[in-house]
Design an enzyme around this catalytic site. Sequence first.
Site, PDB file in Angstrom:
ATOM      1  CD  GLN A   1       1.468  -6.461  -3.106  1.00 58.41           C
ATOM      2  OE1 GLN A   1       1.590  -5.725  -4.402  1.00 58.41           O
ATOM      3  NE2 GLN A   1      -0.220  -6.128  -3.074  1.00 58.41           N
TER       4      GLN A   1
ATOM      5  NE  ARG B   1      -1.952   3.869  -5.890  1.00 57.57           N
ATOM      6  CZ  ARG B   1      -0.981   4.289  -4.968  1.00 57.57           C
ATOM      7  NH1 ARG B   1      -0.047   5.041  -5.615  1.00 57.57           N
ATOM      8  NH2 ARG B   1      -1.865   5.128  -4.173  1.00 57.57           N
ATOM      9  CB  CYS B   2      -6.726  -1.816 -10.271  1.00 58.66           C
ATOM     10  SG  CYS B   2      -8.091  -3.064 -10.568  1.00 58.66           S
TER      11      CYS B   2
ATOM     12  CD  GLU C   1      -6.355  -0.419  -4.969  1.00 53.27           C
ATOM     13  OE1 GLU C   1      -5.886  -1.493  -5.140  1.00 53.27           O
ATOM     14  OE2 GLU C   1      -7.551  -0.466  -4.338  1.00 53.27           O
TER      15      GLU C   1
HETATM   16  N1  MCN Z   1      -5.834   5.446   5.536  1.00 54.00           N
HETATM   17  C1  MCN Z   1      -6.526   6.403   6.487  1.00 54.00           C
HETATM   18  N2  MCN Z   1      -7.485   7.308   6.490  1.00 54.00           N
HETATM   19  C2  MCN Z   1      -8.521   5.997   5.357  1.00 54.00           C
HETATM   20  C3  MCN Z   1      -8.024   5.106   4.716  1.00 54.00           C
HETATM   21  C4  MCN Z   1      -6.830   5.404   5.056  1.00 54.00           C
HETATM   22  O1  MCN Z   1      -5.705   6.936   6.725  1.00 54.00           O
HETATM   23  N3  MCN Z   1      -9.736   6.842   5.613  1.00 54.00           N
HETATM   24  C5  MCN Z   1      -4.358   5.254   5.175  1.00 54.00           C
HETATM   25  C6  MCN Z   1      -4.311   3.734   5.620  1.00 54.00           C
HETATM   26  O2  MCN Z   1      -4.411   3.571   7.302  1.00 54.00           O
HETATM   27  C7  MCN Z   1      -3.053   3.236   5.560  1.00 54.00           C
HETATM   28  C8  MCN Z   1      -3.163   3.938   3.796  1.00 54.00           C
HETATM   29  O3  MCN Z   1      -3.857   5.315   4.294  1.00 54.00           O
HETATM   30  O4  MCN Z   1      -1.999   3.561   5.626  1.00 54.00           O
HETATM   31  C9  MCN Z   1      -3.967   3.183   2.754  1.00 54.00           C
HETATM   32  O5  MCN Z   1      -4.611   2.221   2.955  1.00 54.00           O
HETATM   33  P1  MCN Z   1      -6.316   1.740   2.388  1.00 54.00           P
HETATM   34  O6  MCN Z   1      -6.990   2.269   1.353  1.00 54.00           O
HETATM   35  O7  MCN Z   1      -6.557   1.446   3.074  1.00 54.00           O
HETATM   36  O8  MCN Z   1      -5.314   0.283   1.410  1.00 54.00           O
HETATM   37  P2  MCN Z   1      -3.923  -0.314   1.776  1.00 54.00           P
HETATM   38  O9  MCN Z   1      -2.971  -0.413   3.142  1.00 54.00           O
HETATM   39  O10 MCN Z   1      -4.912  -1.848   1.461  1.00 54.00           O
HETATM   40  O11 MCN Z   1      -3.023   0.141   0.549  1.00 54.00           O
HETATM   41  C10 MCN Z   1      -3.272  -1.483  -0.785  1.00 54.00           C
HETATM   42  C11 MCN Z   1      -3.147  -0.277  -1.675  1.00 54.00           C
HETATM   43  C12 MCN Z   1      -2.882  -0.527  -3.018  1.00 54.00           C
HETATM   44  S1  MCN Z   1      -3.823  -2.468  -3.105  1.00 54.00           S
HETATM   45  C13 MCN Z   1      -1.718  -0.570  -3.271  1.00 54.00           C
HETATM   46  S2  MCN Z   1      -2.046  -1.313  -5.174  1.00 54.00           S
HETATM   47  C14 MCN Z   1      -1.058   0.420  -3.369  1.00 54.00           C
HETATM   48  C15 MCN Z   1      -1.454   1.442  -2.412  1.00 54.00           C
HETATM   49  O12 MCN Z   1      -2.046   0.629  -1.444  1.00 54.00           O
HETATM   50  N4  MCN Z   1       0.238   0.426  -3.475  1.00 54.00           N
HETATM   51  C16 MCN Z   1       1.497   1.046  -2.959  1.00 54.00           C
HETATM   52  N5  MCN Z   1      -0.467   2.439  -2.168  1.00 54.00           N
HETATM   53  C17 MCN Z   1       0.717   2.134  -2.319  1.00 54.00           C
HETATM   54  N6  MCN Z   1       1.290   3.543  -1.859  1.00 54.00           N
HETATM   55  C18 MCN Z   1       2.596   3.258  -1.761  1.00 54.00           C
HETATM   56  N7  MCN Z   1       3.507   3.917  -1.046  1.00 54.00           N
HETATM   57  N8  MCN Z   1       3.089   1.659  -2.058  1.00 54.00           N
HETATM   58  C19 MCN Z   1       2.153   0.296  -2.756  1.00 54.00           C
HETATM   59  O13 MCN Z   1       3.229  -0.113  -3.101  1.00 54.00           O
HETATM   60 CU1  CUN Z   2      -4.619  -4.307  -6.842  1.00 49.46          CU
HETATM   61  S1  CUN Z   2      -3.217  -3.548  -6.920  1.00 49.46           S
HETATM   62 MO1  CUN Z   2      -2.975  -3.188  -4.857  1.00 49.46          MO
HETATM   63  O1  CUN Z   2      -4.812  -4.534  -5.038  1.00 49.46           O
HETATM   64  O2  CUN Z   2      -1.869  -4.496  -4.687  1.00 49.46           O
END
Ligand code: MCN
Ligand code: CUN
Length: 796
Positions: free
Chosen positions: A223, A370-371, A741
């Site tokens: 990641q 996921r945290c 998360e």
């Molecule tokens: N998004 C959006 N509008 C927002 C916030 C987010 O449209 N206001 C969209 C983003 O553009 C992105 C998605 O939602 O496409 C998730 O965005 P974000 O909250 O920024 O999280 P990350 O992309 O950094 O993803 C990490 C997070 C984590 S830490 C874990 S653990 C997890 C999760 O995402 N693992 C996943 N969701 C998952 N979903 C899938 N399918 N697979 C994983 O391994």
């Molecule tokens: Cu905290 S599990 Mo996600 O942050 O990859």
Amino acid sequence: MSQAVDEIKIGGIGASRKRVEDNRFIRGKGNYTDDIVLPGMLHMEILRSPLAHARIKSIDASKAWDIPGVHLVLTGEMMATRNLAWMPTLSYDTQAVLATDKVRFQGQEVACVIADDPYIAKDACEAIVVDYEPLPAIVNPWQAVADGAPVIRDDKENQPDNIIYNWEVGDRDGTERAFASADLVSKLELHYPRSHPSPIECCGSIADFNRATSKLTVYMTTQAPHIIRAAVAMVAELPEHMIRIISPDIGGGFGNKVPVYPGYVCSILASILLERPVKWIEDKSGNLISTGFARDVYLTGEMALRKDGKILAVRMHTDADHGAFFSDAQPSKFKIGLMHSAFAAYDIPVAHLTARGTYSNKAPGGVAYRCSFRVTEAMFFQERMVQAAATDLGMDQAAFRRMNFVRDDQFPHRTPFGFLLDSGQYGKCLDVGLKAIDYDNFRQQQEEARSRGRLLGLGISTMTEPLGAGNSREYDILGIKMFDSADLKVHMTGKAIVRTGARGQGQGHETTWAQIVSHELGIPADDIVVEEGDTDTAPFGMGTYASRSTPVAGAAVAMVARKIRAKARKLAAHLLEVSEEDVEWELGRFYVRSAPDHGVTIQECAIAAYSNMPDGMEPGLQNTAFYDPPNLTWPFAVYIVTVEVDPETGVWDVLKMVAVDDCGVRINPMIVEGQIMGGLTEAYAMSNMQFMTFDADGNCVGANYMDYLLPTAWETPGFELHSEVVTPCPHHPIGAKGIGECAAVGGPAAFVNAVIDALTGTGVRNIDMPLLPDRVWEAITYRRDISGAPPVRADD
Ligand code: MCN
Ligand code: CUN
């Protein structure tokens, strides 16, 4: 004559655009690490320890070497000759790559075999004879600190015991004083059990060292490719520019793919020694028993309360069982992650948190499944404690929360642990949730049902999550500051490619980053390709975890698009033959302020950057932006569940669940909903069915998919999602907060609170997760709290 474009039509922010990556995923055309086949590739398998704690007296690998097709057997002893038997962890500890002196958890890596195919390698692993001298095992913090406890990390100098750290934050004296003035003190004790992300795809790597070019290419399930590149450079002492980490499609990460695992290191060394590509693909049991554990914390706390329901202070203590190596991936400054985000949503004058970390004979934990760095545990304790306090006060659960929430006019709000909350509308989220669950009505039904011996319960949980580490002032991993970057190239025909240092694992970055560029430039999202995961082409980034991608990398995407727009404006002025000050922007086009019909599209500017730029202007239309966020983003959510518990069997069913998430501006509403549903599903599984623990000998009980159940569509309840509360993040360029998360963070307490609520009148304050039927039944029948803390009897 050009016209402004319709943002939703071009797939900008707010469009529920279908995920472009799914085109290949649902056709079976994804390209995962295990899909990659390189010429001359060999296969690696790992021999794991059957014992939790034992001295290694000898390892005899001679029979393995004799098996035809075996190319190399790696043991700790061989690793040690290259200074690779141990590696640094992301929390300034060390971790065994292959055991030399002792094994310290069941499933620990002891040896590796590299062979022509994985079956030969597996057979050869079984031909290795290891002579172990068993030692007593430690499976919880009390055993770890008991007199005469064996010292697990006797490999470390200055480590006389099993304590890793003692850490505290907050105001101890002020908290004492507040407790002294309280009308009532409410207490709670619980264990958040170990849990495992269990992505569909296990971990793996293919290392490919080319002696002729000195270049090391590693395809890897990670990641955070840039961090891994730096780690490989340090551990394997190779020059960073000669290392290329490629993280191809990832079949789910959920935190499991953040750490550096011994398998990665061994495959790299094997490739260097053999000068052939070496593939390691972890099997399911290896994944479940050795990598990616989360939680395993004991939480106790007290809340000082005034008669009318006002919370005066909170005191919290955490005992964290980190397993044999302290390998948490988390900001260096915070020993127990962001545990001190607990109670952030409540206006509490003063608080104090102490935390103690200990070693045990378990696989290294600390992956924040996921945290955002232990926020899940913090929010779980918070909402369980809040429920207990309201019950002790005899107050309504919703009214107690509302009374103590940080109010809308208090933002930005400084929490007693020092965080600065950006924005929120907590009361409104609660209102929406209560209305959706038909709160008053349900309470009545509950009363009536109770009089007929039926147990209905309602659980409320709220969460606010600090997402988007950094800012770089406070957040670093191993001293590397936390920020991100994005690279945007607009080609001459107005099509574009955007790259970031994040690495999606299913979250839909390929879809949403394009939407941000569309929003900023008016280029249709379908004309923009997104690429992540290759350190030779992607700009630097700290990777995707802690839902930091939108808050940080996503912000960098907006910022680089703005740089492009600034240059396009100069090109537009040149094309329109006016000065730059006379040029106005609307989505997709620049026009002359005094003559709005006179305009040029962003695509016309793009071609001009390659064919008709003004004298002295650097040609081309591409740029990079680094983004160091000024603060974390703080999404908020209310989750409410109703359940019915069967007193005869302890089985509980979800009647209804509603979720109100406020993550600021939603880039892609459909993707956000998918993230919430996925998180709630995992929350349900953790609270209901995922059982994995340890017996007194340190055997990992339940490390199989018969006990550690993955939720399927069959048993997962339906969820009703609400999106009407939108509080933009004031410091994020597009007002977005993270969401990835939230539901997994806030969800578990809603389910547990609902079951405990159903048990009102039994005096039961706590049942540790998972709330398996036998635990619930025992609690009802014997009217007592149920602890899930290990050790359990081996036959449990
Ligand atoms: N998004 C959006 N509008 C927002 C916030 C987010 O449209 N206001 C969209 C983003 O553009 C992105 C998605 O939602 O496409 C998730 O965005 P974000 O909250 O920024 O999280 P990350 O992309 O950094 O993803 C990490 C997070 C984590 S830490 C874990 S653990 C997890 C999760 O995402 N693992 C996943 N969701 C998952 N979903 C899938 N399918 N697979 C994983 O391994
Ligand atoms: Cu905290 S599990 Mo996600 O942050 O990859």
